[in-house]
Enzyme design. Structure first.
Site, PDB file in Angstrom:
ATOM      1  N   HIS A 234       7.859  -0.756   1.240  1.00 39.26           N
ATOM      2  CA  HIS A 234       6.611  -0.085   1.616  1.00 39.26           C
ATOM      3  C   HIS A 234       6.950   1.371   1.952  1.00 39.26           C
ATOM      4  CE1 HIS A 234       3.035   1.068   3.834  1.00 39.26           C
ATOM      5  NE2 HIS A 234       2.432   0.046   3.274  1.00 39.26           N
TER       6      HIS A 234
ATOM      7  N   SER B  24      -5.923   2.903   0.891  1.00 41.37           N
ATOM      8  CA  SER B  24      -7.302   3.049   1.367  1.00 41.37           C
ATOM      9  C   SER B  24      -8.321   2.221   0.582  1.00 41.37           C
ATOM     10  CB  SER B  24      -7.712   4.531   1.390  1.00 41.37           C
ATOM     11  OG  SER B  24      -6.895   5.247   2.298  1.00 41.37           O
TER      12      SER B  24
ATOM     13  N   GLU C  26       6.075   3.301   4.179  1.00 42.22           N
ATOM     14  CA  GLU C  26       6.378   3.581   5.590  1.00 42.22           C
ATOM     15  C   GLU C  26       7.822   3.202   5.916  1.00 42.22           C
ATOM     16  OE1 GLU C  26       2.996   1.512   7.257  1.00 42.22           O
ATOM     17  OE2 GLU C  26       1.711   3.023   6.327  1.00 42.22           O
TER      18      GLU C  26
ATOM     19  N   GLY D 106      -3.610   4.934   4.182  1.00 40.15           N
ATOM     20  CA  GLY D 106      -4.111   5.201   5.532  1.00 40.15           C
ATOM     21  C   GLY D 106      -4.811   6.538   5.667  1.00 40.15           C
TER      22      GLY D 106
ATOM     23  N   LYS E 121       0.417  -4.441   9.237  1.00 34.02           N
ATOM     24  CA  LYS E 121       1.317  -3.447   9.849  1.00 34.02           C
ATOM     25  C   LYS E 121       1.599  -3.854  11.307  1.00 34.02           C
ATOM     26  CE  LYS E 121      -0.500   0.018   6.742  1.00 34.02           C
ATOM     27  NZ  LYS E 121      -0.502   1.412   6.354  1.00 34.02           N
TER      28      LYS E 121
ATOM     29  N   GLU F 170       1.310   2.056  -4.774  1.00 40.08           N
ATOM     30  CA  GLU F 170       0.696   2.645  -3.591  1.00 40.08           C
ATOM     31  C   GLU F 170       0.997   4.141  -3.523  1.00 40.08           C
ATOM     32  OE1 GLU F 170      -0.264  -0.346  -0.401  1.00 40.08           O
ATOM     33  OE2 GLU F 170       1.823   0.185  -0.049  1.00 40.08           O
TER      34      GLU F 170
ATOM     35  N   ASN G 220      -1.951  -6.297   4.653  1.00 34.90           N
ATOM     36  CA  ASN G 220      -0.775  -5.822   5.399  1.00 34.90           C
ATOM     37  C   ASN G 220      -1.253  -5.378   6.777  1.00 34.90           C
ATOM     38  OD1 ASN G 220       1.499  -4.575   6.386  1.00 34.90           O
ATOM     39  ND2 ASN G 220       1.419  -2.821   4.997  1.00 34.90           N
TER      40      ASN G 220
HETATM   41  C1  PEP Z   1      -0.789  -0.332   3.105  1.00 36.13           C
HETATM   42  O1  PEP Z   1      -0.476  -0.490   4.257  1.00 36.13           O
HETATM   43  O2  PEP Z   1      -0.050  -0.769   2.222  1.00 36.13           O
HETATM   44  C2  PEP Z   1      -2.034   0.381   2.798  1.00 36.13           C
HETATM   45  C3  PEP Z   1      -2.360   0.526   1.542  1.00 36.13           C
HETATM   46  O3  PEP Z   1      -2.781   0.826   3.853  1.00 36.13           O
HETATM   47  P1  PEP Z   1      -4.302   1.343   3.804  1.00 36.13           P
HETATM   48  O4  PEP Z   1      -5.088   0.315   3.038  1.00 36.13           O
HETATM   49  O5  PEP Z   1      -4.723   1.454   5.231  1.00 36.13           O
HETATM   50  O6  PEP Z   1      -4.293   2.660   3.106  1.00 36.13           O
END
Ligand code: PEP
Length: 252
Positions: free
Chosen positions: A95, A212, A97, A173, A11, A167, A9
């Site tokens: 997601h 992460s 976000e 992040g 982003k 997630e 992803n």
């Molecule tokens: C994500 O954007 O879905 C995500 C898991 O980001 P990160 O790996 O940076 O935590």
């Protein structure tokens, strides 16, 4: 056996030159020839360029969001049929976000899920709890509700064309990953929840972990029985790290 799936992803990152560089690194890797699904989700404006660059590659691509509507007066939105028109195979839905910054509700996410499946896209339903919810022992209740709403609205059969991404919001992040055991516990509960509706779907659906994931922690996560891969944010922007994560998922 379920095939491993790694989704990058991106982003709101990248530009033409950086994307080209990144795709050059990952698309020449031997992961191309392995039995895993690898997907990148760039910002939608770059999908055409990604498509061109991945033309000779097994790596698939998708979008980070989509509208629930077919077409019409929805300024700034993109439909599922437009994504399919550009050769997308996957779309991320719900997601965290988007849930937090764009106030997307479970009902709206279910509408998008229905539209995605109708356009033959694989819907990647993202679910997860906040730190406060985990500390209050509400993790599974929250996730079960997020999934339940979609099952009620679109029906369990639609999950034949879906992936679930667990997630935990506190791990996205932040550099803080759920332990393999914490993630496995939730993945197993998700599978048990789906099994109440359809055992075959519960057994075959890919449930991937996000939060992460990096080149160092990926392997331990993938060793867990119900973790079928990863949704990778930050580390998907670093070609070598993304390849290492993909390689860690082979034969799991
Ligand atoms: C994500 O954007 O879905 C995500 C898991 O980001 P990160 O790996 O940076 O935590």
């Amino acid at each position: 056996m379920r095939q491993s799936l790694i989704i990058g992803n991106w982003k709101m990152n990248g530009n033409l030159a950086e994307n080209e560089k990144l795709l050059n690194i990952i698309s020449v890797s031997p992961i191309l020839y392995e039995d895993i699904d690898v997907v990148v989700c760039p910002p939608s404006i770059y999908i055409t360029h990604v498509r061109q660059q991945l033309a000779a590659s097994k790596i698939k691509y998708g979008a980070q969001n989509v509208s629930a509507y077919k077409n019409g007066a929805y300024t700034g939105e993109i439909s599922t049929t437009m994504l399919a028109d550009l050769g997308c195979s996957y779309v991320l839905l719900g997601h965290s976000e988007r849930r937090s910054l764009n106030h997307e509700s479970d009902g709206q996410i279910a509408d998008k899920f229905a539209a995605a499946v109708q356009a033959n896209l694989t819907a990647v339903l993202c679910v997860g709890e906040t730190l406060a919810q985990r500390q209050a022992d509400e993790t599974f209740l929250v996730i079960a509700q997020q999934i339940q709403k979609v099952v009620e609205q679109v029906g369990i059969q639609a999950f034949k064309q879906a992936v679930i991404a667990y997630e935990p919001i506190w791990a996205i992040g932040t550099g803080e990953t759920a332990s393999p055991e914490q993630a496995q516990e939730v993945h197993q509960q998700i599978r048990q929840q789906l099994a109440k509706y359809d055992e075959n779907i519960a057994r075959s659906i890919q449930i991937i972990y996000g939060g992460s994931v990096n080149e160092n922690n990926a392997k331990a996560l993938f060793l867990q029985a119900d973790i079928d891969g990863a949704l990778v944010g930050g580390a998907s922007l670093k070609g070598e790290h993304f390849i290492t994560i993909c390689q860690a998922s082979i034969n799991h």
